[in-house]
Scaffold this active site. Structure first.
Site, short mmCIF file in Angstrom:
data_model
loop_
_atom_site.label_atom_id
_atom_site.label_comp_id
_atom_site.label_asym_id
_atom_site.label_seq_id
_atom_site.Cartn_x
_atom_site.Cartn_y
_atom_site.Cartn_z
N GLN A 1 0.75 -1.17 -0.20
CA GLN A 1 0.11 0.04 0.18
C GLN A 1 0.70 1.52 -0.12
O GLN A 1 0.44 2.18 -0.79
CB GLN A 1 -1.03 -0.06 1.21
CG GLN A 1 -1.88 1.14 1.22
CD GLN A 1 -2.80 1.41 2.54
OE1 GLN A 1 -3.16 2.46 2.72
NE2 GLN A 1 -2.82 0.45 3.34
N GLU B 1 1.27 -1.14 8.05
CA GLU B 1 0.64 -0.04 8.74
C GLU B 1 0.63 -0.04 10.22
O GLU B 1 0.88 1.06 10.76
CB GLU B 1 -0.99 -0.41 7.98
CG GLU B 1 -1.83 0.82 8.44
CD GLU B 1 -1.51 2.12 8.19
OE1 GLU B 1 -1.39 2.51 7.12
OE2 GLU B 1 -1.56 3.15 8.95
N ASP C 1 0.78 3.96 5.92
CA ASP C 1 1.21 3.40 4.45
C ASP C 1 0.70 4.83 3.71
O ASP C 1 1.61 5.09 2.99
CB ASP C 1 0.01 2.25 3.99
CG ASP C 1 0.66 1.02 4.69
OD1 ASP C 1 2.08 0.93 4.77
OD2 ASP C 1 0.03 0.02 4.70
N GLY D 1 -7.33 20.30 19.35
CA GLY D 1 -6.78 21.68 19.15
C GLY D 1 -7.26 22.53 20.31
O GLY D 1 -7.76 21.96 21.39
N GLY D 2 -7.16 23.95 20.26
CA GLY D 2 -7.63 24.96 21.22
C GLY D 2 -9.09 24.83 21.29
O GLY D 2 -9.50 25.74 22.43
#
Ligand code: CAO
Length: 425
Positions: free
Chosen positions: A17, A139, A168, A247-248
């Site tokens: 892959q 993977e 992959d 995130g924030g």
């Protein structure tokens, strides 16, 4: 309109892959990708996870569009001659063999460079130089060794791998960028160079925000993590954070109408600070706009579980699509959890060519993911994957200029075909 990489010829030694994702992208951009496969065997994925007996698997067809296939035994002396001729005619060699395979085949970087100093040699390996450089990697190994698994899942459960193939396909994307960069560099240096992408490094790059959090831990708890609001102390390493936003702007996956029977009746909801007042109005908590416990982001951090539970009371009264419509009107960031079934039926993805129907001579019609990167002047038409060795003679004649007589000679040498079966068999 012309294809952006028209004129670039790629010798594609990739399999499974990671490498095929990379060369498929280059093929979509117009490169002539020549996939070298072992006679009679080919890329192992042709036969893996087969849904139709003796037909190239979807695993293979969905990763090898727009390529040509030549079968060549590169351990056969005549096969080595053909490979040498191909190296002279190509711009890039891409491989994701196990460590040391290319050297054992008799084609180390130094030799390739002496055959064609302009050639770019691009490789994917599981690890870069270090204690694990000789290891074979797939993977999920990369997801585990690159920091994704230790930071995915719920705090009270084991590490988790994700369905997105970041080891992959993610590393294939990294390599493709390296190749295009080296091609650009070659336009003024005139020389080829080596491009390497290790799967561990690619995953760590994609898990960059978790290394960010590792360092923030030295200065106090990670207040946007659910565990902070739950009063659970942090350990030494970035913990798993369930569906908390990375995130924030705090976010969670919340139930929608029908969740009892539909495993995908959920929505991702982000309490983005600039639209907080609109969120309060939508969920029916207008007092939260001014209440000291809820008005400011910092005040909300220890109360995120309570806040999301209240928002969920509202989302559970709507389907995920109804919720999406209502929230989008107010610019509240959210996203329904879409199943593969829903994505495969999505009209706009079909219209943009991100989901395409492809016809294949032995399989018939199937769906694939087209090129997710769109160039305004260089469209990418998805063409079916090649059958094993479909273009062997064509490549010998067209690319290498061999005569019919030479082609017949190479066939006779056994370099292009599987060994003939004994009559008794
Ligand atoms: N003619 C003759 N021999 C060929 C050939 C050809 N056209 N193409 C390949 N081969 C031979 C190679 O020479 C090699 O033989 P030797 O081991 O005798 O040198 C062998 O086939 C291929 O070896 P491999 O190690 O690449 O393959 P594997 O199935 O044992 O391992 C994998 C597969 C993926 C674990 C390994 O290739 C790898 O670690 N690759 C790098 C990391 C990577 O890309 N992993 C992601 C794969 S997708 O999940």
């Amino acid at each position: 309109m012309s294809q952006a990489l028209k004129g670039v010829r790629i010798l594609d030694f990739t399999h499974v892959q990671s490498g095929p994702t990379c060369t498929q992208l280059l093929a979509w951009f117009g490169a002539d990708v020549i996939k070298i496969e072992r006679p009679g065997v080919g890329d192992i994925t042709r036969g893996q996870l087969q849904d139709i007996p003796n037909v190239d698997s979807l695993y293979f067809t969905m990763l090898n569009h727009n390529k040509r296939s030549i079968t060549l035994d590169t351990k056969n002396p005549k096969g080595k001659e053909v490979l040498t001729a191909l190296i002279k005619q190509c711009d890039v060699l891409v491989e994701n063999f196990g460590p040391g395979v290319l050297d054992r085949m008799g084609f180390p970087w130094e030799k390739i460079q002496s055959i064609n100093p302009k050639m770019i040699v691009a490789s994917i390996k599981g690890f870069g130089p270090g204690p694990y450089e000789d290891c074979k990697v797939y993977e999920n190994v990369a997801q585990c060794t690159g920091g994704a698994a230790s930071t995915t899942g719920f705090r009270d459960g084991p590490p988790l791998v994700t369905g997105a193939q970041i080891g992959d396909s993610g590393t294939g994307l990294h390599l493709a960028l390296g190749i295009v960069t080296a091609l650009y560099h070659r336009t003024h240096s005139g020389k080829g160079q080596r491009v390497t992408a290790a799967m561990q490094d690619g995953v760590l790059n994609l898990a960059r925000v978790k290394l960010r959090d590792q360092q923030r831990l030295a200065h106090g708890p990670l207040k946007e993590y659910s565990q902070f609001g739950e009063g659970i102390p942090f350990g030494e390493a970035t913990p798993r954070a369930g569906n908390d936003s990375g995130g924030g702007q705090p976010g969670r996956i919340l139930k929608c109408k029908g969740w009892e029977n539909d495993p995908n009746a959920y929505i991702y909801f982000i309490t983005q600070a600039p639209v907080w007042e609109k969120i309060c109005d939508v969920i029916g908590e207008p007092d939260w706009k001014t209440h000291p416990d809820y008005a400011k982001p910092v005040a909300r951090l220890p109360r995120l579980n309570e806040i999301f539970a209240r928002i969920e009371q509202w989302t559970m009264t709507k389907t995920k699509f109804e919720a999406m419509d209502i929230l989008n009107k107010d610019d509240i960031p959210c996203g329904p959890i879409l199943s593969m079934k829903e994505l495969s039926e999505d009209k706009s993805l079909r219209a943009t060519g991100t989901v395409v129907e492809v016809d294949h001579p032995t399989r018939g019609k199937y769906l694939s993911v087209g090129n997710p990167i769109k160039l305004s002047d260089s469209p990418a038409d998805v063409k079916r994957s090649p059958l094993l060795g479909e273009h062997t003679d064509e490549i010998l004649r067209e690319v290498l200029g061999f005569s019919d007589h030479q082609v017949a000679d190479i066939h006779d040498s056994g370099a292009l075909d599987p060994p003939r079966k004994q009559a008794a068999e």
